[in-house]
Motif scaffolding. Structure first.
Motif, mmCIF file in Angstrom:
data_model
loop_
_atom_site.group_PDB
_atom_site.id
_atom_site.type_symbol
_atom_site.label_atom_id
_atom_site.label_comp_id
_atom_site.label_asym_id
_atom_site.label_seq_id
_atom_site.Cartn_x
_atom_site.Cartn_y
_atom_site.Cartn_z
ATOM 1 N N SER A 1 -5.352 -12.017 -4.141
ATOM 2 C CA SER A 1 -4.056 -12.651 -4.355
ATOM 3 C C SER A 1 -3.363 -11.926 -5.506
ATOM 4 O O SER A 1 -3.965 -11.659 -6.545
ATOM 5 N N PHE A 2 -2.112 -11.603 -5.295
ATOM 6 C CA PHE A 2 -1.331 -10.882 -6.291
ATOM 7 C C PHE A 2 -0.271 -11.827 -6.841
ATOM 8 O O PHE A 2 0.611 -12.265 -6.116
ATOM 9 N N ASN A 3 -0.391 -12.122 -8.131
ATOM 10 C CA ASN A 3 0.470 -13.132 -8.735
ATOM 11 C C ASN A 3 1.543 -12.551 -9.648
ATOM 12 O O ASN A 3 2.579 -13.164 -9.849
ATOM 13 N N THR A 4 1.272 -11.393 -10.199
ATOM 14 C CA THR A 4 2.230 -10.811 -11.140
ATOM 15 C C THR A 4 2.747 -9.482 -10.604
ATOM 16 O O THR A 4 2.079 -8.836 -9.779
ATOM 17 N N MET B 1 0.955 -6.075 -8.393
ATOM 18 C CA MET B 1 1.550 -5.395 -7.243
ATOM 19 C C MET B 1 1.698 -3.893 -7.508
ATOM 20 O O MET B 1 1.498 -3.079 -6.617
ATOM 21 N N ILE B 2 2.019 -3.537 -8.748
ATOM 22 C CA ILE B 2 2.119 -2.119 -9.109
ATOM 23 C C ILE B 2 0.739 -1.466 -9.016
ATOM 24 O O ILE B 2 0.608 -0.348 -8.519
ATOM 25 N N TYR B 3 -0.293 -2.173 -9.476
ATOM 26 C CA TYR B 3 -1.654 -1.650 -9.354
ATOM 27 C C TYR B 3 -2.028 -1.434 -7.888
ATOM 28 O O TYR B 3 -2.656 -0.434 -7.536
ATOM 29 N N LEU B 4 -1.650 -2.374 -7.044
ATOM 30 C CA LEU B 4 -1.917 -2.231 -5.615
ATOM 31 C C LEU B 4 -1.197 -1.003 -5.061
ATOM 32 O O LEU B 4 -1.792 -0.195 -4.339
#
Length: 168
Positions: A139-142, A146-149
């Protein structure tokens, strides 16, 4: 005299390389069966979803995760399969039937470095599929996550690009 006897013993010990061939093939078969079973379970879940009205939470992502997990197992089975054929061809005997078949390019091995390259490429694909499976359940919350992904996906793409470029 002692040197000749030792050389004969050393050359006859070559037949022990049949053990990784046999157990590698058995491991591949086991992984093929487990992955196929996982796909059958998914098919049962899909049947229950559409025809029995059972609608579990996160059904779609769970199905995709299970299928990707099965792909991961299939790829690991292929690693063992290629390993077994490569060890057999390098240390025991050349497989004549492979010379005339379409599979010869994938399974034919002429050196240990070539075997390592083939296995390495499949292992990289296993890691990419495993990464994809983990991303499905994350789960991506911040925005930073998302940038890391995005950076992770970029790194995978660059790795695949250079891996493919290295072939040519």
């Amino acid at each position: 005299m002692f040197g000749k006897i030792f050389e004969k013993i050393l050359l006859s010990s070559n037949s022990f390389t049949i053990l990784p061939v046999i157990f590698g093939l058995l491991g591949a078969i086991v992984l093929f069966i487990i992955a196929s079973y996982d796909i059958l379970v998914v098919l049962g879940d899909v049947y229950a979803y559409f025809f029995k009205g059972i609608h579990p939470e996160n059904f779609h992502s769970d199905v995709v995760g299970e299928v990707v997990g099965a792909i991961d197992l299939y790829l690991m089975a292929l690693v063992l399969y290629i390993f077994s054929f490569g060890i057999y061809e390098l240390f025991i005997s050349e497989i004549e039937i492979l010379n005339n078949s379409k599979q010869s390019k994938v399974l034919e091995v002429h050196s240990l470095d070539e075997l390592k390259d083939k296995i390495g490429k499949v292992i990289i694909m296993v890691l990419i599929v495993n990464f994809f499976q983990r991303v499905l359940h994350a789960s991506f919350n911040t925005p930073l996550e998302m940038i890391y992904l995005a950076l992770s996906i970029l790194a995978l793409c660059l790795g695949l690009y250079f891996l493919h470029k290295g072939e040519h």
